[in-house]
Design an enzyme around this catalytic site. Structure first.
Site, PDB file in Angstrom:
ATOM      1  N   HIS A 205       0.809  -0.965  -0.449  1.00  0.00           N
ATOM      2  CA  HIS A 205      -0.121  -0.421  -0.187  1.00  0.00           C
ATOM      3  C   HIS A 205       0.512   1.135  -0.087  1.00  0.00           C
ATOM      4  O   HIS A 205       1.804   2.204   0.750  1.00  0.00           O
ATOM      5  CB  HIS A 205      -0.596  -0.098   1.618  1.00  0.00           C
ATOM      6  CG  HIS A 205      -1.885  -0.764   0.547  1.00  0.00           C
ATOM      7  ND1 HIS A 205      -3.386  -0.385   2.058  1.00  0.00           N
ATOM      8  CD2 HIS A 205      -2.507  -1.686   0.004  1.00  0.00           C
ATOM      9  CE1 HIS A 205      -4.221  -1.439   1.342  1.00  0.00           C
ATOM     10  NE2 HIS A 205      -3.476  -2.279   0.420  1.00  0.00           N
TER      11      HIS A 205
ATOM     12  N   PRO B 264      -4.482   0.268  18.510  1.00  0.00           N
ATOM     13  CA  PRO B 264      -4.152  -0.353  17.208  1.00  0.00           C
ATOM     14  C   PRO B 264      -4.846   0.887  16.075  1.00  0.00           C
ATOM     15  O   PRO B 264      -3.872   0.325  14.736  1.00  0.00           O
ATOM     16  CB  PRO B 264      -5.314  -1.229  17.490  1.00  0.00           C
ATOM     17  CG  PRO B 264      -6.522  -1.065  17.593  1.00  0.00           C
ATOM     18  CD  PRO B 264      -5.299  -0.301  19.225  1.00  0.00           C
TER      19      PRO B 264
ATOM     20  N   LYS C 226       0.890  -0.687  15.260  1.00  0.00           N
ATOM     21  CA  LYS C 226       1.967  -0.409  15.597  1.00  0.00           C
ATOM     22  C   LYS C 226       2.617  -1.466  16.260  1.00  0.00           C
ATOM     23  O   LYS C 226       3.904  -1.648  16.898  1.00  0.00           O
ATOM     24  CB  LYS C 226       2.515   1.027  16.331  1.00  0.00           C
ATOM     25  CG  LYS C 226       2.995   1.891  15.636  1.00  0.00           C
ATOM     26  CD  LYS C 226       4.057   2.089  14.548  1.00  0.00           C
ATOM     27  CE  LYS C 226       4.223   3.249  13.924  1.00  0.00           C
ATOM     28  NZ  LYS C 226       4.324   2.660  11.999  1.00  0.00           N
TER      29      LYS C 226
ATOM     30  N   TYR D  13      -8.956   5.636   7.021  1.00  0.00           N
ATOM     31  CA  TYR D  13      -9.819   5.951   8.396  1.00  0.00           C
ATOM     32  C   TYR D  13     -10.660   7.073   8.698  1.00  0.00           C
ATOM     33  O   TYR D  13     -10.418   8.217   7.947  1.00  0.00           O
ATOM     34  CB  TYR D  13      -8.141   6.252   8.932  1.00  0.00           C
ATOM     35  CG  TYR D  13      -7.013   5.330   9.703  1.00  0.00           C
ATOM     36  CD1 TYR D  13      -7.798   5.024  10.754  1.00  0.00           C
ATOM     37  CD2 TYR D  13      -6.136   4.932   8.353  1.00  0.00           C
ATOM     38  CE1 TYR D  13      -5.863   3.980  10.667  1.00  0.00           C
ATOM     39  CE2 TYR D  13      -4.845   3.697   8.671  1.00  0.00           C
ATOM     40  CZ  TYR D  13      -5.203   3.019   9.710  1.00  0.00           C
ATOM     41  OH  TYR D  13      -4.279   2.868   9.886  1.00  0.00           O
TER      42      TYR D  13
ATOM     43  N   TYR E 272       4.123   6.240  10.449  1.00  0.00           N
ATOM     44  CA  TYR E 272       3.500   4.416   9.811  1.00  0.00           C
ATOM     45  C   TYR E 272       3.977   3.886   9.122  1.00  0.00           C
ATOM     46  O   TYR E 272       3.498   2.519   8.902  1.00  0.00           O
ATOM     47  CB  TYR E 272       2.502   5.514   8.806  1.00  0.00           C
ATOM     48  CG  TYR E 272       0.338   4.649   8.458  1.00  0.00           C
ATOM     49  CD1 TYR E 272       0.005   4.488   9.507  1.00  0.00           C
ATOM     50  CD2 TYR E 272       1.070   3.646   7.585  1.00  0.00           C
ATOM     51  CE1 TYR E 272      -1.392   3.946   9.546  1.00  0.00           C
ATOM     52  CE2 TYR E 272       0.084   2.569   7.844  1.00  0.00           C
ATOM     53  CZ  TYR E 272      -1.322   2.758   8.410  1.00  0.00           C
ATOM     54  OH  TYR E 272      -2.188   2.457   8.630  1.00  0.00           O
TER      55      TYR E 272
END
Length: 389
Positions: free
Chosen positions: A72, A292, A296, A200, A384
């Site tokens: 991704h 979550p 990580k 998100y 990220y």
């Protein structure tokens, strides 16, 4: 029995450490409290940093991940009527890999079994003794029979509720914790993902996340009350609530179906210091927990494994104890950065019961800044995809 490294916990952290040690000729024994089937039945995260991908390659366990995983290059963030994309490749040159933790664990089990690695299942009554001496050993029982495992080192990879952390005397450790006032209700469904990248969503009804495992296996989450139970939510109620929290364009094309797994996870941030006591080392959830939101958990466990694997390799190959001596310090520096990112990202996207009107305006302002500012997006992307080891 006697071995070089006793590994408490047969999840992905313990298995990855065992396999990496094997590549350098270091022998280990893995002790797992549950059955192999139980470990493989646990549904966990599936976003892998490049550092973990590299470790899987080094362990010789990356072929299926590269064949079946999805790289991704970015992610979508939605709030109100806005939706924007953070481009990982543009800002870091690095993607993330979407590949389920269950599949990572399955690949590692296959590698350990192929190499003849020793794994004991359904281990009970584990007691770690002599960790602060040169002769640590582990007592445990299997099928009611008492056993003793002598070793040079102990790696505690047995999670938040395991015995390893509690084997460090209370006066020798300090614990830091934040409990979040909500949980995540998650379902797994055999349906195509609503989007090719993760979404998100910050909505007035609470957080939502649209994720996936493969082209026909989707993972969705919504923020829920800590008092909720999975049985309180029918599949239909879940889908309707998810649609209310994501942008209309995505909601309109969402394909729903029966859930094949449904669960609620509480959220917490937790760190214990130090991560080493004598010849025992803590790895992963035994030492730290993250919410979550930033994906990580497994990745931070992998960074612990990286530091410990190299420290033990240097000890056995050159006699150097420098890596062992600095393991806790190095691991914790990266752990706290992962904790910061996970806390920040959670604060950005969730509704908190004590938020004032001012707090909500600040949340929107932060999201607006992230949407319009390339430097802010770069900082988010760097965290990220994973900070360097």
């Amino acid at each position: 029995m006697k071995t070089q490294v006793a590994i408490i916990g047969g999840g992905p952290a313990g298995l990855l450490l065992s396999q990496l040690l094997h590549t350098r000729g270091i022998v280990s024994v893995v002790l797992e409290r549950k059955t192999k089937e139980y470990v493989l039945g646990r549904i966990r995260a599936g976003v892998l940093e490049q550092g973990l991908v590299n470790l899987m390659e080094e362990a010789g366990c990356a072929d299926r991940m590269h064949a079946e995983g999805f790289a991704h290059d970015g992610t979508l963030i939605a709030y109100g009527d806005e939706i924007f994309r953070v481009d990982f490749l543009e800002h870091t040159g690095t993607p993330v890999m979407v590949y389920g933790q269950t599949e990572v664990t399955r690949d590692l089990y296959e590698a350990r079994e192929k190499a003849g690695g020793k794994i004991e299942f359904e281990v009970e009554d584990v007691v770690i003794q002599g960790a602060n001496t040169d002769t640590p050993h582990v007592y445990y029982t299997v099928d009611g029979a008492a056993r003793r495992l002598d070793c040079d080192f102990v790696a505690g990879c047995d999670g938040f509720h395991g015995v390893s952390r509690h084997s460090i005397p209370l006066e020798m450790r300090r614990e830091y914790e934040k409990i979040y006032p909500f949980g995540w209700l998650g379902i797994l469904s055999e349906t195509p993902p609503v989007n090719r990248e993760l979404i998100y969503a910050n909505s007035s009804r609470g957080f939502a996340l649209c994720s996936m495992r493969n082209d026909n296996l989707s993972r969705y989450y919504i923020q829920c009350s800590l008092s909720d139970s999975p049985s309180d939510w029918t599949d239909e109620a879940f889908w309707e609530e998810l649609k209310r929290r994501i942008p209309k364009e995505q909601a309109d094309r969402l394909i729903t179906g029966p859930s094949i797994e449904k669960s609620i996870a509480p959220l917490r941030s937790f760190v214990t210091e130090p991560m080493r006591w004598g010849r025992m080392f803590l790895c992963g959830d035994a030492a730290h927990i993250v919410p979550p939101t930033g994906a990580k958990g497994l990745n931070t466990a992998a960074s612990d494994v990286h530091y410990l694997y190299h420290a033990l390799g240097d000890f056995y190959e050159t006699g150097s104890e420098a890596g062992i001596a600095t393991y806790s310090e190095k691991a914790l520096k990266r752990v706290w950065k992962a904790e910061r990112f996970s806390w920040w990202f959670s604060s950005l996207l969730h509704r908190y019961p004590d938020q004032s009107a001012f707090d909500l305006k600040m949340q929107v302002a932060e999201l607006e800044f992230l949407r319009t500012n390339k430097a802010a997006q770069q900082a988010m992307a760097e965290n990220y995809v994973g900070l360097p080891y």
